[in-house]
Design an enzyme around this catalytic site. Structure first.
Site, PDB file in Angstrom:
ATOM      1  N   HIS A  59       0.828  -1.207   0.000  1.00  0.00           N
ATOM      2  CA  HIS A  59       0.000   0.000   0.000  1.00  0.00           C
ATOM      3  C   HIS A  59       0.861   1.256   0.000  1.00  0.00           C
ATOM      4  O   HIS A  59       2.062   1.202   0.241  1.00  0.00           O
ATOM      5  CB  HIS A  59      -1.004   0.016   1.154  1.00  0.00           C
ATOM      6  CG  HIS A  59      -0.426   0.131   2.528  1.00  0.00           C
ATOM      7  ND1 HIS A  59       0.184  -0.911   3.197  1.00  0.00           N
ATOM      8  CD2 HIS A  59      -0.386   1.184   3.397  1.00  0.00           C
ATOM      9  CE1 HIS A  59       0.557  -0.516   4.399  1.00  0.00           C
ATOM     10  NE2 HIS A  59       0.239   0.760   4.548  1.00  0.00           N
ATOM     11  N   HIS A  61       0.785   5.467   1.232  1.00  0.00           N
ATOM     12  CA  HIS A  61       0.185   6.622   1.902  1.00  0.00           C
ATOM     13  C   HIS A  61       0.800   7.846   1.247  1.00  0.00           C
ATOM     14  O   HIS A  61       2.019   7.904   1.038  1.00  0.00           O
ATOM     15  CB  HIS A  61       0.490   6.651   3.398  1.00  0.00           C
ATOM     16  CG  HIS A  61      -0.144   5.538   4.165  1.00  0.00           C
ATOM     17  ND1 HIS A  61      -1.508   5.392   4.268  1.00  0.00           N
ATOM     18  CD2 HIS A  61       0.400   4.521   4.865  1.00  0.00           C
ATOM     19  CE1 HIS A  61      -1.773   4.327   4.999  1.00  0.00           C
ATOM     20  NE2 HIS A  61      -0.627   3.777   5.372  1.00  0.00           N
ATOM     21  N   TYR A 139      11.766   3.920   0.651  1.00  0.00           N
ATOM     22  CA  TYR A 139      10.670   4.288  -0.256  1.00  0.00           C
ATOM     23  C   TYR A 139       9.770   5.351   0.369  1.00  0.00           C
ATOM     24  O   TYR A 139       8.580   5.146   0.578  1.00  0.00           O
ATOM     25  CB  TYR A 139       9.867   3.051  -0.643  1.00  0.00           C
ATOM     26  CG  TYR A 139      10.744   1.888  -1.026  1.00  0.00           C
ATOM     27  CD1 TYR A 139      11.576   1.970  -2.145  1.00  0.00           C
ATOM     28  CD2 TYR A 139      10.776   0.732  -0.264  1.00  0.00           C
ATOM     29  CE1 TYR A 139      12.402   0.917  -2.494  1.00  0.00           C
ATOM     30  CE2 TYR A 139      11.593  -0.331  -0.604  1.00  0.00           C
ATOM     31  CZ  TYR A 139      12.412  -0.223  -1.717  1.00  0.00           C
ATOM     32  OH  TYR A 139      13.229  -1.267  -2.059  1.00  0.00           O
TER      33      TYR A 139
END
Length: 162
Positions: A59, A61, A139
């Site tokens: 996922h 954000h 990342y």
């Protein structure tokens, strides 16, 4: 059943959570180069500012600020997801999209709200147990913010006592 209504605010700042269909997948970090290229491409066609960003295996954000008079964050996410899927199919010869159909969005309403969501982004890899410190997760826009002097490389999310 309540119906989710997206914000229609123009030029706002928004926090997003975008997930893969398979939450056990690591395709986002395995193919981070493709993801970055797709985001850069969409950003060049439909500009937005990235306030914060963290990519985890399954996922993302992100906090974006849209230009004045623009509220089309859904189109931007759709384009990023479509382009990533297309490029991933070319690389992996996969047949299906890897993404969940929808994403979650929250309109940022104050400086405290923004700060809390930035901290949430940067602490997320620690929360999920991928690293012991924010600085160790590659990342993330945390490293950009360290270079800009907005965060200390040793920041751990705890409030500092003067």
């Amino acid at each position: 059943m309540p119906r989710y209504i997206r914000s229609k605010r123009f030029g706002g700042t928004f926090f997003f959570t975008v997930t893969l269909r398979d939450r056990r997948s690591s395709v986002l970090v395995d193919h981070i180069d493709l993801l970055r290229d797709c985001v850069r491409h969409v950003k060049s066609k439909r500009p937005f500012d990235i306030i914060a960003w963290v990519v985890l295996p399954d996922h993302i954000h992100a906090i974006w600020r849209l230009p004045e008079g623009d509220n089309a964050f859904s189109i931007r996410w759709q384009l990023i997801k479509m382009l990533f899927t297309k490029k991933l199919k070319e690389r992996m010869h996969d047949k299906e999209s890897v993404w969940q159909g929808r994403f979650w969005e929250h309109e940022i309403k104050s400086d405290d709200d923004l700060r809390n969501h930035i901290h949430y982004c940067y602490l997320n890899p620690v929360k999920h147990g991928y690293v012991l410190s924010t600085r160790d997760w590659p990342y993330s826009s945390f490293h950009r913010d360290v270079k800009l002097g907005l965060f200390d490389i040793h920041w751990n999310g705890l409030l500092e006592v003067p």
